[in-house]
Design an enzyme around this catalytic site. Structure first.
Site, PDB file in Angstrom:
ATOM      1  N   HIS A  18       4.148  24.766  42.136  1.00  0.00           N
ATOM      2  CA  HIS A  18       4.870  24.096  43.712  1.00  0.00           C
ATOM      3  C   HIS A  18       3.564  23.250  44.299  1.00  0.00           C
ATOM      4  O   HIS A  18       3.334  22.581  44.618  1.00  0.00           O
ATOM      5  CB  HIS A  18       5.650  24.912  44.756  1.00  0.00           C
ATOM      6  CG  HIS A  18       6.602  26.087  43.746  1.00  0.00           C
ATOM      7  ND1 HIS A  18       6.837  27.039  43.898  1.00  0.00           N
ATOM      8  CD2 HIS A  18       8.489  24.920  43.754  1.00  0.00           C
ATOM      9  CE1 HIS A  18       7.961  27.619  43.702  1.00  0.00           C
ATOM     10  NE2 HIS A  18       8.594  25.999  43.265  1.00  0.00           N
ATOM     11  N   LYS A  42      23.572  33.561  48.340  1.00  0.00           N
ATOM     12  CA  LYS A  42      22.825  33.586  47.340  1.00  0.00           C
ATOM     13  C   LYS A  42      21.387  34.519  48.179  1.00  0.00           C
ATOM     14  O   LYS A  42      21.171  33.894  49.004  1.00  0.00           O
ATOM     15  CB  LYS A  42      22.029  32.785  46.483  1.00  0.00           C
ATOM     16  CG  LYS A  42      21.287  32.185  45.011  1.00  0.00           C
ATOM     17  CD  LYS A  42      21.416  31.155  44.446  1.00  0.00           C
ATOM     18  CE  LYS A  42      19.458  30.928  43.799  1.00  0.00           C
ATOM     19  NZ  LYS A  42      18.935  30.130  43.811  1.00  0.00           N
ATOM     20  N   ARG A  91       9.518  20.291  34.435  1.00  0.00           N
ATOM     21  CA  ARG A  91       9.353  21.317  33.516  1.00  0.00           C
ATOM     22  C   ARG A  91       9.108  20.926  32.447  1.00  0.00           C
ATOM     23  O   ARG A  91       9.277  20.582  31.674  1.00  0.00           O
ATOM     24  CB  ARG A  91       9.050  22.440  34.326  1.00  0.00           C
ATOM     25  CG  ARG A  91       7.847  22.566  34.956  1.00  0.00           C
ATOM     26  CD  ARG A  91       8.719  23.990  35.703  1.00  0.00           C
ATOM     27  NE  ARG A  91      10.012  23.463  36.200  1.00  0.00           N
ATOM     28  CZ  ARG A  91      10.754  24.910  37.015  1.00  0.00           C
ATOM     29  NH1 ARG A  91       9.672  25.977  37.341  1.00  0.00           N
ATOM     30  NH2 ARG A  91      11.874  24.481  37.437  1.00  0.00           N
ATOM     31  N   SER A 129       9.199  31.351  39.682  1.00  0.00           N
ATOM     32  CA  SER A 129       9.122  32.193  40.618  1.00  0.00           C
ATOM     33  C   SER A 129      10.326  33.535  40.591  1.00  0.00           C
ATOM     34  O   SER A 129       9.757  33.862  40.471  1.00  0.00           O
ATOM     35  CB  SER A 129      10.267  31.147  42.623  1.00  0.00           C
ATOM     36  OG  SER A 129       9.628  30.333  42.819  1.00  0.00           O
TER      37      SER A 129
HETATM   38  P1  ADP Z   1      15.037  25.488  42.932  1.00  0.00           P
HETATM   39  O1  ADP Z   1      16.187  26.495  43.485  1.00  0.00           O
HETATM   40  O2  ADP Z   1      15.219  23.818  43.812  1.00  0.00           O
HETATM   41  O3  ADP Z   1      15.100  24.821  41.550  1.00  0.00           O
HETATM   42  P2  ADP Z   1      11.891  25.691  43.102  1.00  0.00           P
HETATM   43  O4  ADP Z   1      11.858  26.751  44.704  1.00  0.00           O
HETATM   44  O5  ADP Z   1      12.617  27.269  42.220  1.00  0.00           O
HETATM   45  O6  ADP Z   1      13.504  25.588  43.750  1.00  0.00           O
HETATM   46  O7  ADP Z   1      12.078  24.636  42.525  1.00  0.00           O
HETATM   47  C1  ADP Z   1      11.613  23.369  43.745  1.00  0.00           C
HETATM   48  C2  ADP Z   1      10.832  22.468  43.231  1.00  0.00           C
HETATM   49  O8  ADP Z   1       9.913  22.674  42.853  1.00  0.00           O
HETATM   50  C3  ADP Z   1      12.221  21.358  41.502  1.00  0.00           C
HETATM   51  O9  ADP Z   1      12.280  21.042  41.655  1.00  0.00           O
HETATM   52  C4  ADP Z   1      11.759  22.910  40.852  1.00  0.00           C
HETATM   53  O10 ADP Z   1      11.775  22.019  39.452  1.00  0.00           O
HETATM   54  C5  ADP Z   1      10.106  22.587  41.212  1.00  0.00           C
HETATM   55  N1  ADP Z   1       9.422  23.308  40.638  1.00  0.00           N
HETATM   56  C6  ADP Z   1       9.332  24.939  40.353  1.00  0.00           C
HETATM   57  N2  ADP Z   1       8.246  25.108  39.681  1.00  0.00           N
HETATM   58  C7  ADP Z   1       7.032  24.268  39.036  1.00  0.00           C
HETATM   59  C8  ADP Z   1       6.058  24.254  38.064  1.00  0.00           C
HETATM   60  N3  ADP Z   1       6.301  25.147  37.570  1.00  0.00           N
HETATM   61  N4  ADP Z   1       5.596  22.991  38.123  1.00  0.00           N
HETATM   62  C9  ADP Z   1       6.904  22.060  38.784  1.00  0.00           C
HETATM   63  N5  ADP Z   1       8.134  21.712  39.177  1.00  0.00           N
HETATM   64  C10 ADP Z   1       8.120  23.176  39.652  1.00  0.00           C
END
Ligand code: ADP
Length: 155
Positions: A18, A42, A91, A129
């Protein structure tokens, strides 16, 4: 007009993946809103307040970054913040397929809002995450996967 982008997600917790996407967005926009979506159905590992504090601690010295939470549709939140852009990280091809339908439907609902994607850096492709939460649950070391500023929240 000021260019404001919303980076929506759960951030449960924020990871280096992120952080990398957010930092790369900084030169492209006047304001970046990191927006934690609240989904009442959730349950999360970290409560909302803690997730906000963790993100704020990472970006304490960045004037153009704001951290907020919202419930409801991301596009409606964007409208309320005068943001014409949504940022998402990609990703894998699975991410792309997931994002494609949401992005296209959002565009139909709000043609004035553009969804933009940044490809993850190769070293962050496997990072999410959920993996970080699994490691934490089992008492493992997540220090290479999350920003150093949030490590104190795990003690
Ligand atoms: P969501 O529940 O919307 O997927 P996340 O917190 O998991 O929320 O992710 C928020 C954003 O960050 C999404 O666009 C996700 O693709 C991006 N993201 C999460 N992890 C990575 C990573 N390792 N590299 C690039 N983008 C990421």
């Amino acid at each position: 007009m000021k260019k404001t982008v919303v980076f929506p997600g759960s951030f449960d917790p924020i990871t280096c993946g992120h952080v990398s996407i957010i930092k790369r967005a900084l030169p492209l926009f006047d304001k970046v809103i990191i927006a934690i979506g609240i989904n009442a159905l959730k349950s999360t590992y970290f409560d909302l307040e803690t997730r906000i504090k963790m993100i704020q601690s990472v970006f304490a010295n960045y004037e153009t970054i704001e951290v907020k939470s919202y419930s409801g549709l991301t596009v409606d939140f964007c409208t309320s913040e005068n943001a014409n852009f949504i940022l998402r990280g990609l990703r894998t091809s699975a991410d792309f397929e997931f994002e494609r339908s949401i992005g296209q439907i959002n565009k139909q609902l709000h043609p004035e809002i553009e969804t933009l994607f940044l490809l993850t850096q190769p070293e962050h492709t496997a990072l999410n995450s959920s993996i970080v939460r699994d490691i934490l649950r089992h008492g493992g070391d997540v220090s290479q996967f999350v920003p150093a500023e949030i490590l104190p929240y795990f003690k």
